[in-house]
Scaffold this motif. Structure first.
Motif: not given
Length: 171
Positions: A136-147
């Motif tokens: 969902v995060c990926r498809k909604a355009g969020f950026t992954l900062l890490g764990q």
């Protein structure tokens, strides 16, 4: 329904009559990544918090066509790193999962929060082993900062992904 048509969702501010939705999303399957179902008392407290004014807002997610309720999404303040940010979370009812409705709701929410202002970023913290919410995060355009290591619920350590949207930039 024509599955080639792109479904649209509407965010309806949480109201007194929405307690049933908390009950529906409080099942073992729906709370597997959230520490399990909450007691009736905790659900009632949560409902009260959603209804009363607070910094942020909870919404019922409905289909734009027909107004059928498919789940919930919201945002609230969280102290994070060296400041205050908005945090978001959602729940889509099982019978509506797999239709990208959570991603649509999250994209709609980003626009709402951007207009609201107040903080520079909106974060989501799904557990690393929760592929649907990370998707969902990926498809909604969020950026992954890490764990990151978090506690949810309080006292229960979890490893989450820190996804964010910079609200200071346009869509």
């Amino acid at each position: 329904m024509d599955h080639n048509a792109v479904e649209q969702v509407r965010l309806v501010p949480w109201s007194e009559g929405d307690f049933w939705l908390l009950e529906r999303t409080n099942s073992p399957e729906m709370t597997a990544h959230l520490g399990g179902p909450e007691s009736e008392e905790k659900l009632a407290d949560r409902h009260r918090r959603y209804v009363e004014p607070f910094n942020g807002c909870m919404y019922r997610v409905t289909l734009a066509d027909g107004g059928e309720t498919v789940g919930s999404i919201g945002y609230w303040e969280r102290e994070w790193r060296d400041g205050t940010v908005w945090e978001t979370g959602w729940a889509i009812l099982p019978e509506f999962q797999g239709r990208a409705l959570a991603a649509l709701a999250a994209r709609t929410l980003v626009d709402v929060v951007r207009e609201t202002g107040g903080h520079p970023a909106l974060h989501a913290f799904p557990k690393v082993d929760h592929p649907a919410s990370n998707g969902v995060c990926r498809k909604a355009g969020f950026t992954l900062l890490g764990q990151v290591e978090l506690e949810y619920p309080k006292g229960n350590p979890i490893t989450s992904n820190d996804w964010y949207v910079d609200l200071r930039t346009g869509p």
